[in-house]
Scaffold this active site. Sequence first.
Site, PDB file in Angstrom:
ATOM      1  N   GLY A 182      31.381  87.153   7.399  1.00 30.13           N
ATOM      2  CA  GLY A 182      30.824  88.124   8.330  1.00 30.13           C
ATOM      3  C   GLY A 182      29.499  88.717   7.886  1.00 30.13           C
ATOM      4  O   GLY A 182      29.127  89.811   8.312  1.00 30.13           O
ATOM      5  N   ARG A 183      28.797  88.052   7.009  1.00 27.17           N
ATOM      6  CA  ARG A 183      27.468  88.511   6.584  1.00 27.17           C
ATOM      7  C   ARG A 183      26.702  87.272   6.132  1.00 27.17           C
ATOM      8  O   ARG A 183      27.282  86.211   5.975  1.00 27.17           O
ATOM      9  CB  ARG A 183      27.560  89.537   5.453  1.00 27.17           C
ATOM     10  N   SER A 184      25.391  87.442   5.916  1.00 33.07           N
ATOM     11  CA  SER A 184      24.678  86.243   5.473  1.00 33.07           C
ATOM     12  C   SER A 184      24.930  86.001   3.988  1.00 33.07           C
ATOM     13  O   SER A 184      25.377  86.890   3.259  1.00 33.07           O
ATOM     14  CB  SER A 184      23.198  86.325   5.804  1.00 33.07           C
ATOM     15  N   ASP A 186      24.368  84.872  -0.049  1.00 28.34           N
ATOM     16  CA  ASP A 186      23.476  85.334  -1.121  1.00 28.34           C
ATOM     17  C   ASP A 186      23.111  84.172  -2.032  1.00 28.34           C
ATOM     18  O   ASP A 186      23.977  83.357  -2.379  1.00 28.34           O
ATOM     19  CB  ASP A 186      24.186  86.407  -1.966  1.00 28.34           C
TER      20      ASP A 186
END
Length: 205
Positions: A182-184, A186
């Site tokens: 749910g996030r980009s 790293d």
Amino acid sequence: MRKEYSQSSLEREHLCDNPFEQFSRWFEEALEFEPHEVNAMTLATVDSNSAPSARVVLLKSFSADGFIFFTNYSSKKGGDISVNNRVALLFYWPQTMRQVRVEGSAFKIDPSESDEYFNSRPALSKASSALSKQSSPLENRDEFDKRVNTLLGSGAEISRPDNWGGYSVKPDHIEFWQGGVGRSHDRFIYSLEGSQEWSITRLYP
Ligand SMILES: Cc1cc2nc3c(=O)[nH]c(=O)nc-3n(C[C@H](O)[C@H](O)[C@H](O)COP(=O)(O)O)c2cc1C
């Protein structure tokens, strides 16, 4: 049972200053969470025409001196490395949503270290490695199996052939990629860039 792995972001303060320590930490976690072949890595080489080629090999050990795998020096990959020792290694650990990319130069390890590892292998692996012309055309599989069994049955001591041994990949770039839910994602890359000190840079995902 699949263990749930919860870390979903990677920040600079999570990272060790030294990429080998960072790799070691991720490798230990992969051992805990990945069900299969944690030490399997894709090795990419190029030939004299710069044509790339990739295959899986097993990481046998690693340290600040490099990442070590064993193979037949007369194989396709061995031929590639003899003309261009720039290689890339890739680890993919799906349970922890991680990828590690290693770029560097491959060097044959000391023959005594190759002897030590070869001698620790099971007899069948030794016989097969001693007789395999890895990557050359094989016309008759049964005939190869017979030769392996004959060598095994003879009870003769099987010593390491000169064209079988280890390579150590000495990296100058190591990138750690952490997938996120749910996030980009790293990405951080450690680079030597001609100096002795590793720099750490965050990359766009
Ligand atoms: C899981 C796995 C592990 C492997 N480990 C090795 C290895 O440690 N050394 C090796 O020479 N080949 C290993 N192989 C076989 C290589 O992928 C490849 O077929 C072989 O080395 C010949 O490659 P080349 O013709 O590009 O030289 C492995 C294959 C798999 C799928």
